[in-house]
Design a protein around this motif. Structure first.
Motif: not given
Length: 310
Positions: A20-35
């Motif tokens: 989940r620490s990887v998933i947690a980097t999505m929002a700060p980076a402006g990544v709306a979705a990962a396939v």
């Protein structure tokens, strides 16, 4: 807004939970979705000690690929982040995962398994990975079928009918020719770079020819810039290949398919924190805001909308 159209975010291992620490980097980076891709043939492949390339070392047992896929999907569903299923589900301030499957090895001749995966929320499926399966040939092994099989054509038709994106990454060029003849919806090559004769790694077996890429483009599809094999160039190389594809294929047919954390991405893009560098590179080249948006997310979303219009 950034959408990475091919990742193994937080779940690179054969078994276990999503990090989940990887998933947690999505929002700060402006990544709306990962396939996020479930790998069906993961128990049957390993890295060659000499070439460093993944390859098959044994045949799957009955039901083994389906079990592997279901294990991956369950881990993604339990990752503590919402699953996006429809085009209206994407929001920049509320990241999501999109479920995908890498390789149709899980089908074992049963087209109804596609319907079951669609009902579960899977929205993108590759025909092949590192096993030559019943749908067609792959880029990294000698041809067996001579392209897309009769069953593979039925898979393409069923995916088009039920609204699942078809991904031809890892397929041989002859297999893609068969797909192009059958498909009625846009399809993707989520993670690849254009061949570059004379350059180091320029003829990598996972790179695609202009003719291969053109078939994706003519379907209305998208090719995703890829980092995993760029051992010398690393992230600057991914950016360079991204611009090569924009120049060759057009702004409407290029996206981001990092494959993180596979290969070089394990150190260069182990999570989503460096994705803004891709967006910044597009802006720095002088692309208009709408062009940046197309590469970062809009092109993939356009394909999803077209495919979900069932």
């Amino acid at each position: 807004m950034i959408i990475d159209m091919h990742t193994h975010a937080g779940r690179p291992r054969r078994t276990g939970d999503v990090d989940r620490s990887v998933i947690a980097t999505m929002a700060p980076a402006g990544v709306a979705a990962a396939v996020v891709s479930a790998i069906g043939d993961i128990p049957m492949i390993r890295r060659d000690k000499v070439t460093g390339r993944l390859e098959k070392f044994r045949d799957p047992n009955p039901g083994e690929c389906l079990e592997a896929v279901e294990g991956y999907l369950t881990s993604f569903e339990n990752a503590g982040i919402r699953i996006a299923r429809e085009p209206e589900d994407f929001r920049e301030d509320d990241p999501a995962l999109v479920l995908a499957i890498e390789g149709c090895d899980f089908l074992e001749g049963d087209l109804d398994r596609l319907d079951a995966m669609e009902a579960r929320g899977v929205r993108s499926i590759q025909l092949t990975h590192y096993l030559v399966n019943e749908t067609g040939d792959i880029q990294t092994a000698p041809p067996v079928h001579g392209g897309l099989t009769v069953f593979g054509a039925e898979v393409v038709r069923r995916m088009n009918r039920i609204g699942v994106i078809l991904d031809v990454a890892h397929c041989s060029e002859d297999t893609v020719k068969g797909v192009a003849e059958v498909a009625t919806k846009p399809f993707l090559c989520t993670h690849a770079n254009l061949k570059e004769p004379g350059a180091p790694q320029g003829d990598h077996p996972r790179f695609v020819s202009p003719d291969y890429a053109r078939m994706v483009v003519e379907s209305g599809g998208v090719v995703g810039a890829w980092i995993s094999v760029l051992r010398e160039e690393k992230l600057p190389g991914m950016i360079r290949h991204m611009f090569r594809m924009i120049d060759a294929l057009g702004i409407d047919h290029v996206g981001i398919g990092s494959d993180l954390p596979a290969g070089v991405a394990a150190t260069e893009m182990p999570n989503f924190s460096r994705h803004p560098l891709l967006e910044a590179a597009l802006r720095d080249r002088g692309l208009a805001a709408e062009e940046v948006e197309k590469v970062c997310s809009g092109n993939w979303l356009r394909v999803l909308k077209a495919v979900r219009d069932v």
